[in-house]
Design a protein around this motif. Structure first.
Motif, short mmCIF file in Angstrom:
data_model
loop_
_atom_site.label_atom_id
_atom_site.label_comp_id
_atom_site.label_asym_id
_atom_site.label_seq_id
_atom_site.Cartn_x
_atom_site.Cartn_y
_atom_site.Cartn_z
N GLY A 1 0.98 -0.86 0.07
CA GLY A 1 0.28 -0.26 -0.14
C GLY A 1 0.63 1.14 -0.21
O GLY A 1 1.92 1.44 -0.44
N SER A 2 0.40 1.91 0.52
CA SER A 2 0.99 4.06 1.08
C SER A 2 0.63 3.67 1.92
O SER A 2 0.46 3.54 3.28
N ARG B 1 -2.45 3.63 4.77
CA ARG B 1 -3.64 3.02 2.78
C ARG B 1 -3.61 1.88 2.20
O ARG B 1 -2.54 1.38 1.21
N LYS B 2 -4.28 1.06 2.59
CA LYS B 2 -4.27 -0.33 1.69
C LYS B 2 -2.90 -1.41 2.13
O LYS B 2 -2.33 -1.51 0.73
N SER C 1 -1.16 -4.68 3.50
CA SER C 1 -1.38 -5.83 3.62
C SER C 1 -1.65 -6.21 4.92
O SER C 1 -0.13 -5.85 6.02
N GLY D 1 -6.55 -9.65 3.44
CA GLY D 1 -7.05 -8.62 3.37
C GLY D 1 -5.83 -7.15 3.33
O GLY D 1 -4.82 -7.40 3.66
N THR D 2 -6.49 -5.96 3.26
CA THR D 2 -5.78 -4.49 3.36
C THR D 2 -6.04 -3.93 4.59
O THR D 2 -7.05 -4.08 4.77
N VAL D 3 -5.60 -2.92 5.29
CA VAL D 3 -5.77 -1.76 6.55
C VAL D 3 -5.59 -0.70 5.82
O VAL D 3 -4.30 -0.60 5.24
N SER D 4 -6.21 0.56 6.58
CA SER D 4 -6.09 1.62 6.64
C SER D 4 -6.52 2.32 7.84
O SER D 4 -6.54 1.96 8.32
N ALA E 1 -9.47 -2.56 8.33
CA ALA E 1 -9.15 -3.56 7.38
C ALA E 1 -10.23 -3.17 6.47
O ALA E 1 -11.73 -2.10 6.97
N ASP E 2 -9.61 -3.03 4.98
CA ASP E 2 -10.84 -2.28 4.12
C ASP E 2 -11.96 -3.07 3.75
O ASP E 2 -13.11 -2.29 3.30
N ASP E 3 -11.90 -4.15 3.99
CA ASP E 3 -12.96 -5.48 3.31
C ASP E 3 -12.57 -6.74 4.52
O ASP E 3 -11.70 -6.78 5.39
#
Length: 452
Positions: A285-286, A309-310, A312, A329-332, A354-356
């Motif tokens: 992510g970033s 942002r997003k 891993s 999934g990813t986290v922000s 988590a984004d999803d």
């Protein structure tokens, strides 16, 4: 004062050069006369050797000005027209082996060896001292070339030795071109390898200096896991304030930053760097931040608010737990980083979500306890299909705590019923030295158990 001193010295040298044809030891006499001349005008601790004097040029070698930290110069060659010398109309000057030390003291920054040479302000209302344009005006040359020289900067927060060359032209317009060869910048936080630096500047209508600069490469080495960067931007010098603005980026422009550095040569407490924005890729992510203010004379912690942002979740959990917990999934979210004056850092209170939906797999052996309830907790965490994942981060002293708030289910455990699970991961490196787990079903509480 500078112009008159230099013209008189050159006239003495020129007369001495003519007399040298008739008297061999004339150089020694000249050296004594010039030394006495300088001392009579308050300039002490000056040593030099006269190498040669001709009708159109003179060379002086091994010059040292000052006592404790002298301004050192290996060689000076001056070109002139004898007919115009008395009127102060010189041509070119070439310096070689100039060694300049810029030192930071309690009173601010100063150039070693220049005490008594440059005019001083008589009172505080006179302003911050002699401006750069005033110094250039005092130089009685049309062109100055400095080669094979070094600039040492020694301060409380930075030390560096910069080999450089410089050309200053006064006619038809005043311009300055400077090249700094590859060097190292040392600070309490890290050692940075600098590539070649190019600087071009000239005075504006207000006699303040402005121009542009570029840095071919910037390598933090093992201190920071960054690619080699390049930078460029604008610069200015007005009064006692030096301003450097620029943009930094890598070759593929994934790592980027925009900054402004202010260096007050009269009051170091006003010197600071402001990072307007910075962004870089991180674990798929970033991470970004903005408006970071770092004083150069830093004695307090600096807090940097990171926006994630997003990223891993698997990479993050693998890092935090030394490869013992995996996830999808990813986290922000946002996490503040607190940087201490010595360069070390800790995390402030932040949160990631988590984004999803995704999967969390925590091996059962990481959770101790032989009760029926704890067996159930282990089984659920071995394959938790989460619908909500939230991680809160806090630091106390040297220990960091990550508080996981989870909602989801394990299809193969407890009939696949949905549960809420709170887990506190603590320890110097989140090594599960201590854990707290609470398992809650919907709608009643099934388990409340502390594990030590």
């Amino acid at each position: 004062m500078i112009k008159r001193l230099f013209i008189l010295i050159l006239l003495i040298l020129l007369l001495g050069g003519i007399g040298a044809y008739f008297l061999v030891p004339w150089n020694d006499v000249l050296e004594r006369r010039i030394t006495a001349f300088l001392q009579g005008r308050g300039i002490e601790n000056v040593t030099f050797d006269i190498d040669s004097v001709g009708l159109h040029s003179a060379t002086i070698k091994d010059i040292a000005i000052g006592a404790d930290n002298p301004l050192v110069l290996q060689s000076v060659t001056v070109q002139y027209d004898p007919r115009e010398l008395a009127n102060g109309n010189l041509q070119d000057i070439s310096l070689s082996g100039l060694a300049v030390k810029i030192l930071q003291t309690e009173e601010g920054w100063s150039i070693a060896g220049t005490e008594g040479i440059l005019p001083k302000k008589e009172k505080e209302s006179d302003g911050p001292g002699l401006a750069l344009s005033d110094i250039v005006d005092l130089l009685p040359f049309k062109k100055v070339e400095i080669k094979d020289s070094v600039l040492d900067i020694i301060g409380s927060s930075v030390q560096t030795s910069l080999p450089f060359s410089l050309t200053l032209t006064k006619a038809p317009e005043t311009t300055l071109a400077m090249t700094v060869n590859a060097s190292n910048l040392t600070s309490p936080a890290s050692d940075v390898a600098l590539g070649i630096v190019h600087i071009n500047a000239k005075p504006d209508e207000s006699r303040n200096w402005a121009g542009d600069w570029s840095l071919e490469s910037l390598d933090f080495g093992e201190a920071l896991p960054l690619p080699v960067l390049a930078a460029k931007g604008d610069l200015s010098y007005a009064g006692s304030m030096f301003t450097l603005k620029g943009n930094v980026e890598d070759a593929v422009k994934t790592h980027k930053a925009a900054f402004e550095a202010l260096v007050d040569t009269a009051d170091s407490s006003k010197s600071k760097m402001t990072v307007a924005n910075v962004s870089f890729p991180f674990k798929g992510g970033s991470v970004s931040s903005k408006n970071i203010v770092v004083p150069f004379d830093r004695k307090k912690n600096v807090t940097v608010a990171l926006t994630v942002r997003k990223v891993s979740l698997d990479d993050l959990m693998q890092t935090l737990t030394q490869g013992r917990v995996s996830a999808t999934g990813t986290v922000s979210g946002n996490i503040p980083v607190i940087i201490r004056p010595d360069g070390s850092y800790t995390f402030g209170k932040g949160s990631l979500k988590a984004d999803d939906k995704g999967l969390l797999q925590m091996p059962g052996e990481l959770i101790p306890g032989d009760t029926e309830q704890m067996t159930l907790v282990r089984q659920i965490l071995e394959n938790l299909h989460y619908s909500i994942f939230s991680a809160g981060v806090e630091t106390s002293g040297q220990n960091m705590t990550v508080r996981l708030s989870l909602e989801g289910n394990n299809p193969g455990v407890y009939g696949g019923r949905a549960v809420k699970l709170n887990v506190n991961l603590t320890g110097d490196v989140l090594d599960f030295i201590r854990q707290n787990a609470m398992l809650i079903t919907k709608p009643e509480q099934l388990l409340k158990q502390e594990i030590r």
